[in-house]
Design an enzyme around this catalytic site. Structure first.
Site, PDB file in Angstrom:
ATOM      1  N   TYR D 148       0.881  -1.161   0.000  1.00  0.00           N
ATOM      2  CA  TYR D 148       0.000   0.000   0.000  1.00  0.00           C
ATOM      3  C   TYR D 148       0.912   1.203   0.000  1.00  0.00           C
ATOM      4  O   TYR D 148       1.678   1.423   0.951  1.00  0.00           O
ATOM      5  CB  TYR D 148      -0.906   0.019   1.241  1.00  0.00           C
ATOM      6  CG  TYR D 148      -2.109  -0.876   1.106  1.00  0.00           C
ATOM      7  CD1 TYR D 148      -2.977  -0.738   0.034  1.00  0.00           C
ATOM      8  CD2 TYR D 148      -2.367  -1.850   2.061  1.00  0.00           C
ATOM      9  CE1 TYR D 148      -4.087  -1.563  -0.097  1.00  0.00           C
ATOM     10  CE2 TYR D 148      -3.484  -2.677   1.939  1.00  0.00           C
ATOM     11  CZ  TYR D 148      -4.336  -2.522   0.850  1.00  0.00           C
ATOM     12  OH  TYR D 148      -5.409  -3.339   0.733  1.00  0.00           O
ATOM     13  N   THR D 174      -0.523  -1.730  -5.020  1.00  0.00           N
ATOM     14  CA  THR D 174      -1.977  -1.580  -5.132  1.00  0.00           C
ATOM     15  C   THR D 174      -2.310  -0.119  -5.374  1.00  0.00           C
ATOM     16  O   THR D 174      -1.948   0.746  -4.573  1.00  0.00           O
ATOM     17  CB  THR D 174      -2.657  -2.070  -3.848  1.00  0.00           C
ATOM     18  OG1 THR D 174      -2.354  -3.450  -3.683  1.00  0.00           O
ATOM     19  CG2 THR D 174      -4.166  -1.886  -3.933  1.00  0.00           C
ATOM     20  N   HIS D 280     -10.524  -4.876  -6.394  1.00  0.00           N
ATOM     21  CA  HIS D 280     -10.333  -5.051  -4.956  1.00  0.00           C
ATOM     22  C   HIS D 280     -11.516  -5.826  -4.355  1.00  0.00           C
ATOM     23  O   HIS D 280     -11.996  -5.502  -3.258  1.00  0.00           O
ATOM     24  CB  HIS D 280     -10.180  -3.686  -4.272  1.00  0.00           C
ATOM     25  CG  HIS D 280      -9.233  -3.703  -3.100  1.00  0.00           C
ATOM     26  ND1 HIS D 280      -7.992  -3.153  -3.131  1.00  0.00           N
ATOM     27  CD2 HIS D 280      -9.337  -4.239  -1.859  1.00  0.00           C
ATOM     28  CE1 HIS D 280      -7.378  -3.312  -1.966  1.00  0.00           C
ATOM     29  NE2 HIS D 280      -8.178  -3.981  -1.175  1.00  0.00           N
TER      30      HIS D 280
END
Lengths: 384, 384, 384, 384
Positions: D148, D174, D280
C-alpha cells in the site's frame, strides 16, 4: 479544497459506533420500523405493479463504472452550480410532499438539514410547512420551490410570488402529476394524508386559496382539504401554458417529469431553463421507462449545454456518478432523505446527506476524477 | 367525456377504507384464501412447468412506456369498438369456463358485473350457466359467445344458434384447445370439475346434446359429463373447417388462440373477421411464446386494418396500454376477474373492472394520450 | 395411430386421485423425502457450483415454441427410430449408474418399466445389476449398453461382448467422464457408493475383471471396488482409440458427451454412427455450455443427415419438442426417471415415462405437428 | 507429471468423511459461524450496494466453457511461471490484510499453507505479521510483497527494502486503495480493526515508521494505529510516481487494481512488469466493472506478451480456467482462503488450496487441455 468524504468515514470509525444506518436498505428498513404502514407505504410505494420503481434501480445496476487509477485526485471539487444555485455536492433534495407523516418536524427538519449541509432543498407545494416557515428555517441557504401547477392560475401564481418573496431561487414545475397516479398500496388502505389536513400548508396559508373557501381551514379541515385536492387535476395543460408561466416570473424555471427527448425540446422552446428527467419515483405511470434510460435520450436531444437534472433510483455515490457520466448536471435525492427524516428527524436527514456526500466524494476520488463535472459516457462500460 | 378514473380513486380515498384488494397480487392471494386448492389451482395454474405463464408476464415487464407530458389530456375517450361491439374501456372479459367453482353465482355474477360496467363479456361454452340465463342477466349489455368447437357439428351449431337467438353479437372460436393441455396442478389432484357436472350448462341444456344421451343429465350427471367431455377432442380440424363454420352464421367471427403470423393470415383467408392472439393463459402449450410477443408478429402480418385482440398477462392499466401500443385493438381480461368473482361475487368482478378502467384511464391521461387508440409502437421503449 | 396422451390424462382425472406426482419439481421433492441425503445428492447434484446444471435448464426456459393451429393433428406418431432402434416416443432412458441407491430394484426396476412402455433403456456400465440380469428383465424390449471406457481394454471389450450377446442393439461410449468430476455435494459427505460395492455389478460379474483380482469380490468387496475404480481414469484416450473400438463391434456406436461441433466431426471421422450431445447433466465440467446450446452447434456442424441425440435438462414435453426442433433426433431422459424409481420403483419409473409421453403427445398435438420428426427451427421463437 | 487432482478427490472419498467444507458457499457459511459479525463482514463485505461484488461473480456465471473430448490429457501441467515465480497451479494467494481477525495465526498460518502447497503468497502490507515473520514461516517458498503506497515515501521504501531482504521476489503495488472505500457493513458497526492495533505489523515493526512516532506502539497502540492510518491516503499519486518507484527496486513490479486498457498501457509505460486486473473484490468503487470483463479489455490493450493477472470472483476451478481462457496468465485467490483460515487455520487454508488445485486440474483434464496455458478465447462460448 472542499468537502472530504474520508473525514465522515473516519469520524464514524473513530467514534466506535455509528449512530445511523449506512446502507440504503437499512435506512428503509429502519423507517419501516418507526412508521405506521400507511405513512411508510405512502413514501415507499409506487404506481401499479411498481415496475417502474424496479426499473429505476435496475438501470443503475445494469451500468458499470470504469475507474481510472493514479489520476492525481487529492484535490477534488464535488460542487456543482445549476442555474445560479450552488450545491457542495452534485445533488439536491428532491421535492417530497407531506413529510409530516414521516416526522413531526416535517419539511422544517429537512430544511435545517439542508441548510446545515449546504445542499439545496426543493420545497414541495404539497409540504406540511409553509414556504415562509421553511425559508425562515433555512436563512440564506439555497432553496428552490416546486410547483404543482393547480387548475386555479391565481393560486399557482400566488405560490410563485410567495416563493420569490421568500428567497427561493428556482422554480420547479412538475408536469407528471396533473392527476394522481394509481397507487395500490395507498388505495388498499385508503390512505391519502391530505384528507386529514396533512401536506396542505402552502394552500391553507395562501390568501388566494383561503379566499376561495367558505370557511377557513381552521374551522373545517376536511372541506379545505377537499377544496385543495380539487385544484390538483389539471390535465388540460399544454406546452403553451408553460410559455405563459414562463412569462410570469424571473426565477429560473425547470420542468420536472420529462421522459422523452421531444418533450425536453418542447420545454426548452416554451422557455424552460432546464429539465428534470423523472418518472416521479415510479409513482405515476407504472411501466414507464427508467429515469436513467430517459436521461440518455434527453441529453442526446438537448445537447451538451442544456441544463438537465434527473431523479429516480439514486441510492449511493455510484448512482450519483453514473447519472453524471450519462449526462446529468446534478441529481435529486428522494426517498432516502425521507427515510432519514423518519428515523432521526433533522439529524437523520443530515446523516443521509453527509453519508451520500462522503460516498460520492470517495467514489469520485477512487474513480480517478477530480470534479463531478469531469465525467462523461466514456466512464460507463458498455453493457455485457 | 366518459369514464373518469380519478372518480374511482377519489371514492376509495374519501370512503376511508377500500372494500376490495387493489393490486393483482392481492386479489390472487385473497382468492387463494377463499377457495379450496382444487378450484384455485384450476384457475391459477397452467400447462407443464408454467413457463408460458411466466413468459406472458415477463413480456409486459420487459417493455417500457414512453409518456409524453403536457399533451392536453383532460378530455379522454377510453372506449373502443370492435366489430360493432362497443366497450367503454379497451378490454373485454375473456371467456373462462366453469366459474361456479369460484363462486355460486358463476357466470351470472360475472354477467351482471359486465352489464353494470358496460364491458362486454365473452361467455364460455364451458360455463356453469346457460347462454340464455346469462343473456337474461345482461339485458341489452354487449356480449359475445365463445365456442369450443366440439367434434359433433350439430351440437356446435346448436350452441351458435342459441347464441344468435340470445343477443350475442360475436362468435369467438377457440382453436388452441382441441384437446386439454397437460396441467400438473390439476392432474396431481385429479381435479377436473366437469366430472362433477360443473361447467356443463351449455351442453346439459342443449337439445341436440341431450338427444345424444341415453339418460338426461338430471338422472346421470357423470354419464352426461363424460359424454360432454367426449365431444371436446377435435384435433382433426383444419382451416377448411373454419371456412365451413364461417358460412353458418352472420355473427362476426373471431379466431382465438393464434400465435403465429401465418395462422392469422390463414384465419383471415378462411373468413374470420378478427383474431385473438392468445396462448390460453399458458394453459395449453407449455413453453409457447408470450402472447404479447406473438401480438407483434401477428399485427406485422395482418397490417394496420385487421381486427386483432390479445389476452395473456393483463394485470394492470400499463399492460392494457402496452398491448394497445404494440398493436392490439383491445385486450381480454382473464384470471383477474375470476379472482374478483371468487372474492366478492358480482361486486368483486365489478371492483376488478372498475379498478382496471380507472388505472387504464389515469395511466392514459398521465401518458399524454387522449384515446386508447392513439397509441402506437413509438410509445414503447426499445429494450435496454 | 399409436400412443394417445389424452388417455393417460383421462385415466388420472377419472380415477379421482393421482397415485404419483406430476410436475418434475414434485417428483424431485418426493425423492428427496424418501432418500437419505447421500443418495439423493449423488443423483441430484453436479460439478462445482452447479452452474452447468442451471444452464441446462435455463437454455430450455429461454427458448419459446411457436404453435400452429388447426393443422389437423388427430393422427399423430410420436415414434422415432434411431440407428435401427425404435422408441414409441422421441426419448430414451439415459444411462444412470448405481441405481440401487435409489431403490432396491435398481436397474432391473427401470428395465421392467422400459420394457413395459417400449422406451429403450441405455444400461450403464456402472449399474447395480448385470448386463444379463437386465436383459432377462427386458425380454425383447429395446436396449443399448453404455460403456465407461476403462483403462483396461480387455475388460472394456468383455463388457461389449456381453452386451452383444445379451441383445443390446447399440453401444454408447461416454467420453466426458475419463475421470470423475469435482462434485461438492458428494465430497462434502465423502459419499461414493461404489466403495460400498454399489454400482459394481458389471465388473464384479465380469470374467476378465475377476481374473485381475487376487480375491473374488464376494470375499473382499472393498478391494474389488477399489480395483474397479482404478480402471476408470483413462484420460490418455484420443479419437484414434475410438477408431480402434469402432473396429471391435458391429453394434451401432454413439459417442456421448460431445459439446463442440469439431468433436462431433471427429467422432464421425472415427467411425461413430451418432453422437449424444451432453454435459453429463452438469456433473463433469462445471461452467460448461448448456447441452441445448451445444446441440445447435453440433447439428450445424454435422448437417441434417447425421444421428444426433442430446440429454441435459429434459423435464417435460415442451423440452422434448424444443430439443427436436433444434436438431435432436431424440433425447435422453435422466434424473426424472431416477426420481421415479426412488419414489415408486418400477411403477414410479413407468409413471414418469407415461406422463412424459402423454405430455409430449398432447403438446405436439396442440403445437400443430403430427410427427415428432416434423419440427425444425422455424418452430422456435427468436429470443427476445 | 505434477499434481493430480484425482488423488485429492480419492483421498476424501476413501477417508469416508471430509474434514472440510467443499463448496465456496459452505466455506463462507462456516466462516460466518465461527467469526463475530465484525470480522466476518469486514472480509465478506464490499463497497456501497455491493453491486461490484455481484458483478464479479455474474461475469463468471455468464461465460460458458467449451470442453473438448478425447484430447489425450493424461499428462497435464497446471504450473505457471509469472515473472520468474513459479506456482504449481495457475493461481496465487491474493494479498489480504489483517488476517488476525480471521484466526490467531493470521498470515503466518496462511504462509505455512502456501509453503506447504507451493502456491505463492502475496503478503499484504496491512498484515498482522511482519514481513520477516512470514518469510521465516515460508523458508524458500515463493512469495511476493504487496505495497500500500503510503504517503510517506521513506516508509514505503523501507517496506520494499525489507521485502527485498526477506526473499520476496515480486512487488505488487496496489493503486486502487489510495483512500478507503465506502463500506456500509463496516461503517454500520464502526468496525475498523486497525484501530485496535490489528493489521499494523509491518508498520509497528518498521524502523522508519517508528521514528515518526512520539511513543512506540507498544506504549500507545491507538496513537500508533492512527498514525499508520494517516499514512494511507495518497490520492495525489500519478503514473509519474510509479516511474519513480520503478527506479527504486530490482524486484519485478506489478500494478494491482487496473480496470481499463489505457491504465494498463500507462502502467507498462511507467515500467511495470505486469498488471493485476482487480476491483479489490468490490471493496472500493461500488458499481465498477466486473474484474473478468475488465480483463478482456486489458488483454486486448496489452497484447499477448504482457503479464496480466486478475482477481475478483474466483470460487472454483471453472473460474480459474475461464479467466485463463480470457487472457489471464494466472489469477489470485482471495476471500476463499480467508474463510479457510477462519474455519481451520493453516490446515483450512491448505484445504482450500488443495481443493482448488484439484478442481482446476480435474476440470482442465475434462476440458481437454493439458496445460493451463493452452486455453484461449475459443474455449469460451459466445453468450446466448
Amino acid at each position: 479544497m472542499g468537502f472530504e468524504g474520508g473525514q465522515v468515514q473516519n469520524a464514524i470509525y473513530v467514534a466506535g459506533e455509528s449512530p445511523w444506518p449506512i446502507s440504503a436498505a437499512e435506512w428503509e428498513a429502519r423507517a419501516a420500523e418507526v412508521l405506521e404502514p400507511g405513512p411508510f407505504d405512502y413514501i415507499a410505494g409506487g404506481a401499479g405493479s411498481e415496475a417502474t420503481m424496479r426499473a429505476n434501480l435496475e438501470a443503475f445496476e445494469r451500468r458499470r463504472l470504469r475507474p481510472r487509477m493514479l489520476a492525481g485526485t487529492a484535490e477534488r471539487d464535488l460542487a456543482v452550480e445549476v442555474l445560479g444555485t450552488r450545491s457542495p455536492a452534485p445533488f439536491l433534495l428532491a421535492p417530497i410532499g407531506v413529510l409530516s407523516i414521516a416526522h413531526p418536524d416535517g419539511e422544517v427538519g429537512v430544511a435545517r438539514a439542508a441548510a446545515a449541509t449546504g445542499v439545496p432543498l426543493v420545497l414541495s407545494s404539497a409540504a406540511s410547512h409553509t414556504i415562509e416557515e421553511v425559508a425562515e428555517a433555512m436563512g440564506d441557504a439555497p432553496r428552490w420551490f416546486q410547483l404543482y401547477w393547480v387548475n386555479d392560475r391565481e393560486i399557482a401564481l400566488s405560490l410563485v410570488r410567495r416563493a420569490e418573496s421568500s428567497g427561493y431561487r428556482g422554480l420547479v414545475v412538475t408536469v407528471d402529476t396533473l392527476t394522481l397516479g394509481w397507487r395500490p398500496r395507498d388505495l388498499a388502505k385508503a390512505y391519502l394524508p391530505f384528507l386529514a389536513g396533512e401536506g396542505c400548508a402552502q394552500f391553507f396559508s395562501d390568501p388566494v386559496f383561503r379566499s376561495r373557501l367558505e370557511q377557513p381551514p381552521e374551522e373545517d379541515v376536511l372541506a379545505a382539504a377537499v377544496a385543495m385536492l380539487a385544484t390538483f387535476p389539471n390535465l388540460a395543460l399544454t406546452w403553451e401554458d408553460l410559455a405563459w408561466l414562463r412569462g410570469q416570473t424571473e426565477l429560473p424555471l425547470l420542468v420536472k417529469g420529462v421522459l422523452r427527448g421531444e418533450d425536453a425540446a418542447l420545454a426548452r422552446e416554451a422557455g424552460a431553463d432546464g429539465v428534470i428527467v423523472s418518472n416521479h419515483g415510479g409513482r405515476q405511470v407504472d411501466g414507464a421507462v427508467a429515469a436513467l434510460d430517459a436521461l440518455v435520450e434527453v441529453r442526446d436531444e438537448l445537447g451538451p449545454d442544456a441544463v438537465v437534472l434527473m431523479d429516480g433510483g439514486i441510492r449511493g455515490g455510484a448512482d450519483v456518478l453514473k447519472a453524471l457520466a450519462l449526462g446529468a448536471d446534478a441529481v435529486l435525492l428522494g426517498r432516502p432523505y425521507a427515510y432519514g427524516l423518519a428515523v432521526g428527524g433533522q439529524e437523520g436527514v443530515e446523516a443521509v446527506i453527509r453519508h451520500l456526500m462522503a460516498d460520492t466524494d470517495i467514489t469520485l476520488a477512487l474513480m480517478g476524477a477530480r470534479r463531478a463535472t469531469d465525467l462523461d459516457r466514456t466512464w460507463i462500460a458498455a453493457s455485457s
